[in-house]
Design an enzyme around this catalytic site. Sequence first.
Site, short mmCIF file in Angstrom:
data_model
loop_
_atom_site.label_atom_id
_atom_site.label_comp_id
_atom_site.label_asym_id
_atom_site.label_seq_id
_atom_site.Cartn_x
_atom_site.Cartn_y
_atom_site.Cartn_z
N GLU A 1 3.84 -9.59 -2.82
CA GLU A 1 4.67 -10.24 -1.79
C GLU A 1 4.39 -9.56 -0.46
O GLU A 1 3.86 -8.44 -0.44
CB GLU A 1 6.15 -10.08 -2.14
CG GLU A 1 6.48 -10.65 -3.50
CD GLU A 1 7.97 -10.63 -3.81
OE1 GLU A 1 8.75 -10.07 -3.00
OE2 GLU A 1 8.33 -11.18 -4.86
N SER B 1 1.54 -2.47 -3.44
CA SER B 1 1.39 -1.36 -4.39
C SER B 1 2.72 -1.09 -5.09
O SER B 1 2.77 -0.79 -6.27
CB SER B 1 0.95 -0.10 -3.66
OG SER B 1 -0.27 -0.32 -3.00
N GLU C 1 -5.83 -5.56 -7.35
CA GLU C 1 -5.42 -5.05 -8.67
C GLU C 1 -5.23 -3.53 -8.67
O GLU C 1 -5.64 -2.83 -9.59
CB GLU C 1 -6.40 -5.51 -9.75
CG GLU C 1 -6.32 -7.04 -9.86
CD GLU C 1 -7.01 -7.62 -11.06
OE1 GLU C 1 -6.87 -7.06 -12.15
OE2 GLU C 1 -7.67 -8.66 -10.90
N SER D 1 -7.47 1.93 -4.45
CA SER D 1 -8.07 3.19 -4.93
C SER D 1 -7.02 4.29 -5.02
O SER D 1 -7.03 5.09 -5.96
CB SER D 1 -9.19 3.63 -3.98
OG SER D 1 -10.30 2.78 -4.13
C1 LIG Z 1 -8.36 -11.50 -1.78
C2 LIG Z 1 -7.14 -10.98 -2.47
C3 LIG Z 1 -6.74 -11.50 -3.69
C4 LIG Z 1 -5.57 -11.05 -4.31
N1 LIG Z 1 -5.16 -11.64 -5.49
C5 LIG Z 1 -3.93 -11.33 -6.00
C6 LIG Z 1 -3.39 -12.04 -7.12
O1 LIG Z 1 -4.03 -12.92 -7.70
N2 LIG Z 1 -2.15 -11.72 -7.55
C7 LIG Z 1 -1.40 -10.74 -6.95
O2 LIG Z 1 -0.28 -10.51 -7.37
N3 LIG Z 1 -1.89 -10.03 -5.89
C8 LIG Z 1 -3.13 -10.32 -5.39
N4 LIG Z 1 -3.61 -9.63 -4.30
C9 LIG Z 1 -2.82 -8.56 -3.71
C10 LIG Z 1 -3.35 -7.15 -4.00
O3 LIG Z 1 -3.13 -6.83 -5.34
C11 LIG Z 1 -2.65 -6.20 -3.03
O4 LIG Z 1 -3.21 -6.42 -1.77
C12 LIG Z 1 -2.80 -4.76 -3.43
O5 LIG Z 1 -2.07 -4.49 -4.59
C13 LIG Z 1 -2.33 -3.80 -2.33
O6 LIG Z 1 -1.06 -4.12 -1.87
P1 LIG Z 1 -0.81 -4.29 -0.28
O7 LIG Z 1 -1.89 -5.16 0.23
O8 LIG Z 1 0.58 -4.73 -0.07
O9 LIG Z 1 -1.02 -2.86 0.32
P2 LIG Z 1 0.07 -1.67 0.43
O10 LIG Z 1 0.72 -1.48 -0.88
O11 LIG Z 1 0.93 -1.90 1.61
O12 LIG Z 1 -0.88 -0.45 0.71
C14 LIG Z 1 -1.34 -0.06 2.00
C15 LIG Z 1 -2.05 1.26 1.87
O13 LIG Z 1 -1.12 2.27 1.43
C16 LIG Z 1 -1.62 2.89 0.27
N5 LIG Z 1 -0.51 3.30 -0.62
C17 LIG Z 1 0.53 2.55 -1.05
N6 LIG Z 1 1.28 3.26 -1.89
C18 LIG Z 1 0.72 4.49 -2.00
C19 LIG Z 1 1.04 5.69 -2.70
N7 LIG Z 1 2.10 5.74 -3.52
N8 LIG Z 1 0.21 6.75 -2.54
C20 LIG Z 1 -0.85 6.70 -1.74
N9 LIG Z 1 -1.19 5.61 -1.04
C21 LIG Z 1 -0.42 4.52 -1.18
C22 LIG Z 1 -2.50 1.88 -0.38
O14 LIG Z 1 -3.42 2.47 -1.26
C23 LIG Z 1 -3.16 1.25 0.83
O15 LIG Z 1 -4.23 2.03 1.23
C24 LIG Z 1 -4.80 -10.03 -3.69
C25 LIG Z 1 -5.22 -9.49 -2.48
C26 LIG Z 1 -6.35 -9.95 -1.86
C27 LIG Z 1 -6.73 -9.36 -0.53
#
Ligand SMILES: Cc1cc2nc3c(=O)[nH]c(=O)nc-3n(C[C@H](O)[C@H](O)[C@H](O)COP(=O)(O)OP(=O)(O)OC[C@H]3O[C@@H](n4cnc5c(N)ncnc54)[C@H](O)[C@@H]3O)c2cc1C
Lengths: 380, 257
Positions: free
Chosen positions: A127, A132, A364, A367
Site C-alpha cells: 500500500e 516493507s 518481494e 535488499s
Molecule cells: C514493479 C513493481 C511490482 C510490484 N509488484 C507487487 C505485487 O505484485 N504485490 C505487492 O504486494 N507488492 C508489489 N510491489 C511492491 C514491492 O513489494 C515494494 O515496493 C517493496 O516491498 C518495498 O516497499 P516500499 O516500496 O514501500 O519501500 P519502503 O518499505 O518504504 O522502503 C524504502 C527504503 O527503506 C528501506 N527499509 C524499510 N524498512 C527497513 C528496515 N527495517 N531496515 C532497513 N531498511 C529498511 C527499504 O529497504 C528501502 O530501501 C511491486 C513494486 C514494484 C516497483
Amino acid sequence: MNFELTKEQRMIRDMVRDFAKAEIEPYARELDETHSFRKESFDKMGELGLLGIPFPEEYGGAGGDIVSYALAVEEIGRACGGTGLSYAAAVSLGATPFYNFGTEEQKQEFLVPMAQGKTLGAFGLTEPNAGSDAGGTRTRAYIDGDEWVINGEKCWITNAEYSRQVVVTAVTGQNEKGRNIITAIIVPTNTPGVTIRSNYQKMGVRASNTCEIILENVRVPRENVLGDEKKGFGQFLNTLDGGRISIAALSVGIAQAAFEKALAYSKERTQFGQSISKFQGISFKLSDMAMEIELARNMVLKAAWLKDNGKPFKKEAAFAKLFASEMGFRTCNKAIQIHGGYGYMAEYDVERHLRDIKLMEIGEGTSEIQRVVISRLLGC
Amino acid sequence: MNIYVLVKRTFDTEEKIVLNGGAIQEDGAEFIINPYDEYAIEEAIQVRDAQGGEVTVVTIGGEDAEKQLRTALAMGADKAVLINTEDDVEDLDQYSVAHILSEYLKDKDADLILGGNVAIDGGSGQVGPRLAELLGINYVTTITNLEIDSDTVKIVRDVEGDSEVIETSLPLLVTAQQGLNEPRYPSLPGIMKAKKKPLEELELDDLDIDEDDVEAKTETVEIFLPAEKEAGRVLQGELKDQVKELVQLLHTEAKVI
Ligand SMILES: Cc1cc2nc3c(=O)[nH]c(=O)nc-3n(C[C@H](O)[C@H](O)[C@H](O)COP(=O)(O)OP(=O)(O)OC[C@H]3O[C@@H](n4cnc5c(N)ncnc54)[C@H](O)[C@@H]3O)c2cc1C
Ligand SMILES: Cc1cc2nc3c(=O)[nH]c(=O)nc-3n(C[C@H](O)[C@H](O)[C@H](O)COP(=O)(O)OP(=O)(O)OC[C@H]3O[C@@H](n4cnc5c(N)ncnc54)[C@H](O)[C@@H]3O)c2cc1C
C-alpha cells in the site's frame, strides 16, 4: 551430491529457452519502449503449461517441481525482464497462495484456471504507506451479514488488470497484544467497488503489468477468506519466501542476457588495434560476471531443491534473492561499461537490462529486508 | 495407421563448433533433434491425430540420444526405440544406418515412414531413399505437403524452390523439407507424460545383425571448419574501370572465370 538436472528438467529448460527466444525476445524492446504488456505471450505460455509447472495435475498443473519452475523463470527473464516478472508473479504470488492455503473448492474455482493459463492472478499486499512494513496495512475489512466489506488502496500490484481475482490483505481486528490481525481475502476483479488502473511510468520491467487498486465498499462472500482468517500475515510471509526463489531466478536470467551481449560485443569491438576482450580491464570484468552468475544460479537451484524436498529454505531463498539481484545489478552495469557509448543506447539492450534488474533489489522484499530476514535467522 | 519416424541426434550447428584432433568436440557442444526430423515428427503426429494409429520414433545412436527421443515423446509420439550401437560399431555411414533400420523395420508393417530431408551434420540425404529401397516401398523426398486419403497419397515436393505435385500410395517413405509444418514445442504436460511412455532399447544382437555387415562403406578422411570469411573489398574509381578490375579479379584472384 549430484549437480545434474534430471532429463525432464533439462527438457523443460530447453523447451522454454527455444520458446522464449522465438516468441518473447523479439518483442522485448518494443514492449519496453511502449510500456505494454503482451497478453499473447501469456496465452502461449498457458497453452504450453508454463503457468502450472509446480502444481499437480489435479489442479490443472504439470506436476513439475520448483527447480523446473526456476529454470523456466530464468529463461523467460533472459528473453524479457518484464515478461519474466509477470510470469514469476503469476505463478509465485497469484497461484501459489491458493495451492498452499486454499480450500478444495477455492483450488478448483481459482487455482485450476490460473494453472491452465486461462487467467493470471495477483497478490495485493503493498500500500502507499505499507511496503516493507506490511504490518502497517491500512486496508480494512469487516463482516456485514454474510459478507466482507473492504475499503482501502493497494499500489504496484503485478498483473491485476489481467487477473480474474486478486488476493488482498486487510486488517480485520486486533489481537490481545493490540497488534493488527491481517486477513487474506479473495476479491474477484469484477466486483463492484474495485477500480484497477495501470498508469505508472516505470524505470524498467515495463512489459509487466503494474497496477493501483482502489477498494471502495467492496463486498465479497464471507467464505472468500484465503487460508486462516487470523494468520494472513504469516501466510504472506510464507508466500514471499517462495516468491524470492523466482525473483532470484529472474535476476540470473537478466544477468545472463547482459553477460552474453557484453561477451559477444567485447570480441567484436576493436580499439587500439585489438578486440577490447584482450584488455584485462575488460576480460577481468567478464570473468567476474560469469563467475557471479554461476554462483547465483547455484544458490537459486539449491533453494529450489530444498523447497522441493520439503526442507527449510527460508534463509537460502533470502540468500539467493539478495545475492542474485545485487550481482545482477553489478553485471548489467558492467555490461553497459563494456559497451562504452553504445551501451548507453537502447539499440544495444543492455541499458534496458539494467533498468529491469533494478526492480529485483526492491520487489518481494528489498535488499535491506533480505538482510533483516537473514540476520534474524542468525539470531541477531 | 502405423507410423514410424526416423530421428537423429545432431549437434546444433547454430552453436559454436570446436574441432579437436580431427573430430568435433562433443564436450560443451549443444545437441538437438535434427531440425528436419522435427518436421517429420510434427507431420507424423498430425497424421495420427487425423487418421488414428500410433507414432513410433526410432533412432540409432548411443545412450545420450535418449533425451532427443524423450523430446519427441513429449511432442506427442507414442513410443520410442533406441537402437544402441555404442558398444558394437565405431563409425556408421548412410549405408550402415539404412541397413540397420531396414532390419528393424522389415517386419513392422509400417504404413508411413517419415524422416528429415537431410541431417544437418552429415548432410548425405541418403538414409531415407536407401531405406525405402531396402524395404521395397515407394518414397518421395523433400516434401512440403502431405495429404492422405485412404491408400492414395498426394504430395507436394520442393524441387530447388519450385513445387512438384505427386500422387502415390501407401506404404510410403517421405523425407521432410522446411515448410512442411511448424513443429510444436513439447508442452509441460507432454514432457511429464513422456517419462511414462515406452522407450525400448535394442542392440545389433537383438536384430540379428552382424557388426561386420554394417561396417561403413565410406571413410571420413578429414574434417575442417570453413575458412573465416574475409572482409569484402570495395572497388574505387570510374565505374568502367571498376567493372574491368572486377572481371580481372574474378579471373586471376577468385579464379571463377
Ligand atoms: C514493479 C513493481 C511490482 C510490484 N509488484 C507487487 C505485487 O505484485 N504485490 C505487492 O504486494 N507488492 C508489489 N510491489 C511492491 C514491492 O513489494 C515494494 O515496493 C517493496 O516491498 C518495498 O516497499 P516500499 O516500496 O514501500 O519501500 P519502503 O518499505 O518504504 O522502503 C524504502 C527504503 O527503506 C528501506 N527499509 C524499510 N524498512 C527497513 C528496515 N527495517 N531496515 C532497513 N531498511 C529498511 C527499504 O529497504 C528501502 O530501501 C511491486 C513494486 C514494484 C516497483
Ligand atoms: C550521451 C553521449 C554523449 C557523448 N558526447 C560526445 C561528444 O560531445 N563528443 C565526442 O567526441 N564524443 C561524445 N561521446 C562519445 C564518448 O566520449 C565515448 O562513448 C567514449 O569515449 C567511449 O568510447 P566508445 O563508446 O567508442 O567505447 P570504446 O572505446 O569502444 O570502449 C568500450 C569499452 O572498452 C574499454 N576499453 C577501451 N580501450 C581500452 C583499453 N586500452 N584498456 C582497457 N579498456 C579499454 C572502455 O573503457 C569501455 O569499457 C558521447 C557519448 C554519449 C553516450
